[in-house]
Design an enzyme around this catalytic site. Sequence first.
Site, PDB file in Angstrom:
ATOM      1  CG  ASP A  45      33.394   7.419 -44.035  1.00 48.78           C
ATOM      2  OD1 ASP A  45      33.156   8.610 -43.612  1.00 48.78           O
ATOM      3  OD2 ASP A  45      32.878   7.106 -44.678  1.00 48.78           O
ATOM      4  CD  GLU A  68      35.430  12.128 -38.835  1.00 49.94           C
ATOM      5  OE1 GLU A  68      34.335  11.950 -38.281  1.00 49.94           O
ATOM      6  OE2 GLU A  68      35.906  11.932 -40.089  1.00 49.94           O
ATOM      7  CG  ASP A 123      36.802  14.658 -42.654  1.00 46.33           C
ATOM      8  OD1 ASP A 123      35.971  13.318 -43.027  1.00 46.33           O
ATOM      9  OD2 ASP A 123      36.452  15.186 -41.640  1.00 46.33           O
ATOM     10  CB  ILE A 125      34.407  10.901 -46.570  1.00 44.34           C
ATOM     11  CG1 ILE A 125      34.590   9.835 -47.663  1.00 44.34           C
ATOM     12  CG2 ILE A 125      32.613  11.349 -47.219  1.00 44.34           C
ATOM     13  CD1 ILE A 125      32.880   8.985 -48.082  1.00 44.34           C
ATOM     14  CG  ASP A 126      34.327  17.547 -43.772  1.00 38.56           C
ATOM     15  OD1 ASP A 126      33.446  17.432 -43.055  1.00 38.56           O
ATOM     16  OD2 ASP A 126      34.338  18.437 -44.152  1.00 38.56           O
ATOM     17  CB  THR A 128      29.491  10.447 -43.052  1.00 37.22           C
ATOM     18  OG1 THR A 128      31.691  10.888 -43.357  1.00 37.22           O
ATOM     19  CG2 THR A 128      29.591   8.917 -43.787  1.00 37.22           C
ATOM     20  CG  HIS A 247      26.843  19.033 -37.522  1.00 39.74           C
ATOM     21  ND1 HIS A 247      26.975  18.323 -39.080  1.00 39.74           N
ATOM     22  CD2 HIS A 247      27.258  17.969 -37.077  1.00 39.74           C
ATOM     23  CE1 HIS A 247      27.100  16.804 -38.851  1.00 39.74           C
ATOM     24  NE2 HIS A 247      27.183  16.631 -37.987  1.00 39.74           N
ATOM     25  CG  ASP A 300      35.005  18.005 -39.172  1.00 35.70           C
ATOM     26  OD1 ASP A 300      35.066  17.224 -39.375  1.00 35.70           O
ATOM     27  OD2 ASP A 300      34.913  18.391 -37.437  1.00 35.70           O
TER      28      ASP A 300
END
Length: 364
Positions: A45, A68, A123, A125-126, A128, A247, A300
């Site tokens: 990340d 992020e 982001d 690494i969207d 993770t 989420h 996101d």
Amino acid sequence: MLEKELYEALKIVQLACEVTSRVQFELTKNNIVTKSDSSPVTISDLASQFLIFNHIHKHFPNDAFIGEEDTSEETKTFLNDVLTLVDQYTSEEYTVEELGEVINLGNSKGSVNGVNKRHWVLDPIDGTKGFIRGDQFAICLSLLNEQGEVILGIIGCPNLTLTNYYKPEVHGVHKYDYKKLDSECGSDGYIFYSKAQEHEVFFGPSIKFEFPDESTFKNDFLNVITKEDNKVDLNNLVTLEGFEKGHSSHDLQNDIKDKFNIKNALHLDSQVKYCLLALNLGNLYLRLPTTLKFQEKIWDHAAGFSLLKSLDYNHTDSLEAKTVNFYDGGRYFLTKGVIASNLSKELHNEIVSYSKELIMKKFE
């Protein structure tokens, strides 16, 4: 318009795809920490955010950044591991302090708080948790103009195999031969991109873009998506939903599927869902809130919004059928949940209306 921005962004996202894809299968527990909000962060990340911000900042020094990640919760040992990874992909030498300075460029509060500049939103690494599991994740980079409008979006999907999501009995005949595309990609996955104000989305193998000079790029396998390519079969609609139940409200999303007789669903991490929506491999992206206190982060969704904007698809709040606004909240946007679709505006609005009914009943 935006040719240099697109060129530099594709160049560095391609590198980030290469780095994260390699590291995904080499992760150890020492490469992962848990932040104060209980979300995980890996050395990938932070390395991805450094590489992308460092590259973009050199070429566009007057622009601002929203990312992020930051280094406020990381130990020096962890940051040294990030630096060791970064050193393998840069020709210059950096200190841990310089690493932190670049990563923390992403701490801008956004134009709404008085920073009257373009903002690159990242982001690194969207998804993770998906990355850690060895599943889907994405590198998501977008550009907002001074008015907070998304004008460019790039989504790198290093782990994406399209044949895993295409079912002829559900999706019917498509423009693309996904087996052929996947064979051309090998194990490299894809990059999707669009200029939000134009009417096409492009995609190709994630590490096969070529940059022959300082102003142009090419990809012999580049593919083009237009709105006219995608014919929606109302009898075989497919929802796109998150893998992690924390989420979004999966129970309310199931109620929507029951109400509108939707029998097919794909659950996966990250903004890869927006790419599948652009390809018509899914029709309805549902991200209903688990609490009305939750705020969506612009990193996101902004890159995915660019793809949908280019195709004139729907991308709205889950309570009101109004297009998501990336400006008013700075690092957040002031909506409760997100619903996106390639359906007619009338059907989309009907789904949003029912979503509001469900949400208000649950949280009354």
